[in-house]
Design a protein around this motif. Structure first.
Motif, PDB file in Angstrom:
ATOM      1  N   PHE A  12     -43.001   2.356 -38.845  1.00 33.62           N
ATOM      2  CA  PHE A  12     -41.813   2.936 -39.466  1.00 33.62           C
ATOM      3  C   PHE A  12     -41.937   4.451 -39.624  1.00 33.62           C
ATOM      4  CE2 PHE A  12     -41.671  -1.520 -40.834  1.00 33.62           C
ATOM      5  CZ  PHE A  12     -40.384  -1.845 -40.435  1.00 33.62           C
ATOM      6  N   LEU A  13     -43.149   4.958 -39.666  1.00 31.94           N
ATOM      7  CA  LEU A  13     -43.348   6.407 -39.678  1.00 31.94           C
ATOM      8  C   LEU A  13     -43.270   6.981 -38.269  1.00 31.94           C
ATOM      9  CD1 LEU A  13     -46.285   6.672 -42.236  1.00 31.94           C
ATOM     10  CD2 LEU A  13     -44.000   7.644 -42.532  1.00 31.94           C
ATOM     11  N   ILE A  14     -43.886   6.291 -37.325  1.00 31.72           N
ATOM     12  CA  ILE A  14     -43.911   6.784 -35.945  1.00 31.72           C
ATOM     13  C   ILE A  14     -42.508   6.791 -35.352  1.00 31.72           C
ATOM     14  CG2 ILE A  14     -44.795   6.299 -33.621  1.00 31.72           C
ATOM     15  CD1 ILE A  14     -47.244   5.005 -35.010  1.00 31.72           C
ATOM     16  N   PRO A  21     -33.584   7.678 -39.971  1.00 33.02           N
ATOM     17  CA  PRO A  21     -34.357   7.594 -41.220  1.00 33.02           C
ATOM     18  C   PRO A  21     -34.865   6.169 -41.420  1.00 33.02           C
ATOM     19  CG  PRO A  21     -32.251   8.713 -41.576  1.00 33.02           C
ATOM     20  CD  PRO A  21     -32.193   8.098 -40.211  1.00 33.02           C
ATOM     21  N   MET A  22     -36.094   6.032 -41.869  1.00 27.97           N
ATOM     22  CA  MET A  22     -36.706   4.711 -41.986  1.00 27.97           C
ATOM     23  C   MET A  22     -37.022   4.363 -43.441  1.00 27.97           C
ATOM     24  SD  MET A  22     -37.001   3.041 -39.169  1.00 27.97           S
ATOM     25  CE  MET A  22     -36.348   3.461 -37.543  1.00 27.97           C
ATOM     26  N   HIS A  23     -36.007   4.517 -44.298  1.00 21.09           N
ATOM     27  CA  HIS A  23     -36.183   4.089 -45.680  1.00 21.09           C
ATOM     28  C   HIS A  23     -35.126   3.045 -46.022  1.00 21.09           C
ATOM     29  CE1 HIS A  23     -33.749   7.905 -45.765  1.00 21.09           C
ATOM     30  NE2 HIS A  23     -32.901   7.071 -46.344  1.00 21.09           N
ATOM     31  N   HIS A 108     -28.291   8.426 -48.783  1.00 22.23           N
ATOM     32  CA  HIS A 108     -29.114   7.537 -47.956  1.00 22.23           C
ATOM     33  C   HIS A 108     -29.401   8.138 -46.579  1.00 22.23           C
ATOM     34  CE1 HIS A 108     -31.008   3.674 -47.412  1.00 22.23           C
ATOM     35  NE2 HIS A 108     -30.367   3.453 -46.288  1.00 22.23           N
ATOM     36  N   ALA A 109     -28.605   9.121 -46.176  1.00 25.80           N
ATOM     37  CA  ALA A 109     -28.791   9.715 -44.847  1.00 25.80           C
ATOM     38  C   ALA A 109     -29.944  10.707 -44.796  1.00 25.80           C
ATOM     39  CB  ALA A 109     -27.496  10.410 -44.408  1.00 25.80           C
ATOM     40  N   GLY A 110     -30.360  11.238 -45.933  1.00 25.04           N
ATOM     41  CA  GLY A 110     -31.394  12.271 -45.944  1.00 25.04           C
ATOM     42  C   GLY A 110     -32.790  11.713 -45.753  1.00 25.04           C
ATOM     43  N   LEU A 111     -33.623  12.451 -45.015  1.00 21.67           N
ATOM     44  CA  LEU A 111     -35.012  12.048 -44.815  1.00 21.67           C
ATOM     45  C   LEU A 111     -35.834  12.300 -46.070  1.00 21.67           C
ATOM     46  CD1 LEU A 111     -35.645  13.568 -41.251  1.00 21.67           C
ATOM     47  CD2 LEU A 111     -35.511  11.136 -41.805  1.00 21.67           C
ATOM     48  N   LEU A 112     -36.825  11.464 -46.289  1.00 21.07           N
ATOM     49  CA  LEU A 112     -37.783  11.685 -47.364  1.00 21.07           C
ATOM     50  C   LEU A 112     -38.825  12.720 -46.928  1.00 21.07           C
ATOM     51  CD1 LEU A 112     -38.235   7.965 -48.424  1.00 21.07           C
ATOM     52  CD2 LEU A 112     -37.327   9.779 -49.894  1.00 21.07           C
ATOM     53  N   ASP A 113     -39.308  13.499 -47.872  1.00 19.91           N
ATOM     54  CA  ASP A 113     -40.285  14.558 -47.613  1.00 19.91           C
ATOM     55  C   ASP A 113     -41.666  13.937 -47.410  1.00 19.91           C
ATOM     56  OD1 ASP A 113     -41.981  16.722 -47.600  1.00 19.91           O
ATOM     57  OD2 ASP A 113     -41.187  17.638 -49.429  1.00 19.91           O
ATOM     58  N   ARG A 114     -42.211  14.051 -46.212  1.00 21.96           N
ATOM     59  CA  ARG A 114     -43.487  13.407 -45.893  1.00 21.96           C
ATOM     60  C   ARG A 114     -44.680  14.103 -46.543  1.00 21.96           C
ATOM     61  NH1 ARG A 114     -43.870  10.898 -39.848  1.00 21.96           N
ATOM     62  NH2 ARG A 114     -41.879   9.754 -39.861  1.00 21.96           N
ATOM     63  N   ILE A 138     -36.857   4.139 -50.828  1.00 28.25           N
ATOM     64  CA  ILE A 138     -38.297   4.085 -50.629  1.00 28.25           C
ATOM     65  C   ILE A 138     -38.566   3.804 -49.158  1.00 28.25           C
ATOM     66  CG2 ILE A 138     -38.340   1.617 -51.225  1.00 28.25           C
ATOM     67  CD1 ILE A 138     -41.097   2.144 -52.524  1.00 28.25           C
ATOM     68  N   HIS A 139     -39.553   4.477 -48.602  1.00 28.70           N
ATOM     69  CA  HIS A 139     -39.809   4.355 -47.169  1.00 28.70           C
ATOM     70  C   HIS A 139     -40.255   2.942 -46.810  1.00 28.70           C
ATOM     71  CE1 HIS A 139     -41.052   5.486 -43.125  1.00 28.70           C
ATOM     72  NE2 HIS A 139     -40.466   6.653 -43.330  1.00 28.70           N
ATOM     73  N   HIS A 140     -39.772   2.465 -45.661  1.00 29.11           N
ATOM     74  CA  HIS A 140     -40.100   1.102 -45.232  1.00 29.11           C
ATOM     75  C   HIS A 140     -41.589   0.950 -44.940  1.00 29.11           C
ATOM     76  CE1 HIS A 140     -39.321  -2.890 -43.943  1.00 29.11           C
ATOM     77  NE2 HIS A 140     -38.068  -2.713 -43.605  1.00 29.11           N
ATOM     78  N   ALA A 141     -42.293   2.045 -44.685  1.00 29.28           N
ATOM     79  CA  ALA A 141     -43.746   1.963 -44.516  1.00 29.28           C
ATOM     80  C   ALA A 141     -44.426   1.576 -45.817  1.00 29.28           C
ATOM     81  CB  ALA A 141     -44.292   3.305 -44.024  1.00 29.28           C
TER      82      ALA A 141
END
Length: 467
Positions: A12-14, A21-23, A108-114, A138-141
């Motif tokens: 989900f990160l890769i 977005p993968m959250h 929901h469209a915004g990416l989370l800060d890695r 929350i990220h699916h990872a």
């Protein structure tokens, strides 16, 4: 210390990009306790911010280095900036459900800060009816739908009179006694690090037995797909308006129905509640896409996640999901026949899963999602993935409260991907079941009509079974 991340979680990160977005997320709506209002509930949450306590899960930050050979792992963030993760939003007065869903779609469209732990919580005021909304992503990872539901449940209470409860981002009551500093001596007088080699040997021993059965299991999965039977892999999904590249903007629509209505249909049709959920989606998609004049001649195929967590497993995080493909019967006029088609496909797939171990099911599901994974990376495939993802995550069966504020609605948000521009996720809360429709804004028109189509289909199913 960097702890390894499972291949499923790291995918989900890769596979994440600005367009993908993968959250996952959830929109919870709370009715304040009698004699108070949304500002009072927000004040309690603001007070929790000053305490600065954060659950161990929500301290986990994704990282990779030369020592991990570039593979993703987890490290604990010792100084979480709660001002970044917990945010305040307000709707223009008087705010209604339409305005709330529009705001959540944008959030929901915004990416989370890695560079930080992969989660956000938005406290949303301004609802005309005086309720407070809380949007969590929350990220699916970090968590799948089932583990995210367990996290929510741990933050709430069945007791409406319970007070001094921790905030959703704080350690739960159950976690607090177990917390200790990493410098504290481990209990029991033994070093848990000494158990790692033994654990690795146990895993290796168990894996040897599993590997021998992987090839027959995968061969059986392919054979079932070739013969259009239920399983993790499908070769029969037609091309549809949903199977296209997507953008990063989102649409979101949601509504709840009494769970008892679905239970009665399931009982009279000798089916499951999940079968009824799928049949409702089938009829709604048939009407929605048919009104646009682009309904495929062959039936749409749904990819249906199935939890592989055993009832006694205590794991709350990560991803343990298998996949089943389900013929939705959208080519059929009769809602009763569509329900029969769904029930037959799901029964066939579940029977196949019962013949395999958890490892074999994970391997078969991975094979089934290969076309979807290739699509996430923008790589074409001669095998078309299923047309739509539909999942049903069981939620709490009793009323829940946070410091006296009752949870009155819980709407799930999920992940559209390239080749599947719409994701339908359901969750039950108390005596209702909520449908959350998350779609690509560029690809799909307004999703609100789908809610009416779902309602119409439930009524049609009730009529078909004689209710």
């Amino acid at each position: 210390m960097l702890l390894p991340m499972s291949p499923t979680d790291s995918m989900f990160l890769i596979g994440e990009s600005r367009r993908h977005p993968m959250h996952v997320g959830g929109l919870a709506v709370f009715d304040p306790p009698e004699g108070s209002d949304a500002r009072d509930v927000r004040a309690m949450l603001d007070a929790a911010l000053t305490r600065g306590e954060v659950s161990p899960l929500l301290r986990k930050r994704a990282a990779r280095s030369l020592t991990t050979l570039g593979q993703w792992g987890w490290e604990s963030d010792t100084e979480v900036d709660l001002g970044h993760h917990v945010r305040h939003d307000a709707l223009p007065q008087p705010g209604g459900i339409t305005e709330l869903l529009d705001l959540v779609a944008r959030l929901h469209a915004g990416l989370l800060d890695r560079s930080r732990p992969l989660w956000e919580i938005h406290l949303i005021e301004g609802l005309a009816d005086g309720r407070l909304a809380v949007y969590v992503k929350i990220h699916h990872a970090l968590a799948d739908g089932m583990s995210a539901m367990k996290l929510l449940r741990a933050a709430l209470s069945e007791n409406p009179d319970a007070r001094e409860m921790p905030a959703p981002w704080e350690p739960s009551v159950r976690e607090r006694p177990a917390l200790r500093l990493v410098t504290d001596p481990p209990t029991g007088g033994t070093n848990p690090l000494l158990d790692v080699p033994a654990a690795a040997l146990r895993v290796a021993r168990d894996t040897v037995g599993e590997v021998a059965g992987l090839l027959p299991a995968l061969a059986g999965t392919v054979d079932r797909a070739l013969h259009h039977r239920g399983g993790a892999l499908t070769l029969a999904a037609p091309h549809s308006m949903l199977n296209v590249p997507i953008g990063g903007a989102r649409r979101f629509a949601a509504r709840s129905w009494p769970l008892e209505r679905l239970r009665l249909v399931a009982k009279h049709a000798d089916a499951t509640v999940n079968d009824v959920v799928l049949a409702m989606c089938s009829g709604a998609l048939r009407t929605f896409i048919g009104a646009l004049g682009v309904l495929p001649e062959h039936p749409l195929i749904a990819m249906v996640p199935v939890s592989l967590r055993g009832e006694k497993r205590e794991t709350k995080t990560g991803n343990e999901i298998g996949m089943l493909s389900c013929n939705l019967g959208t080519h059929l006029d009769d809602p009763a026949l569509r329900l029969e088609t769904v029930h037959a496909a799901m029964t066939d797939g579940k029977n196949a899963m019962r013949t395999m171990s958890r490892t074999q099911n994970l391997a078969a599901s991975a094979l089934g999602t290969v076309p979807l994974a290739l699509g996430m990376f923008g790589i074409g495939s001669f095998i078309r993935p299923a047309n739509v993802m539909i999942s049903n995550v069981p939620g709490p069966s009793e009323p829940l409260y946070w410091n006296g504020a009752r949870l009155t609605a819980l709407y799930p948000l999920s992940i559209p991907v390239r080749g599947q521009a719409l994701n339908i996720t359901c969750t039950s809360t108390d005596d209702e079941i909520a449908f959350g429709l998350t779609g690509c804004r560029r690809t799909l028109p307004d999703l609100a009509p789908m809610l009416d189509h779902l309602d119409d289909e439930l009524g049609a199913l009730e009529h078909a079974v004689g209710l």
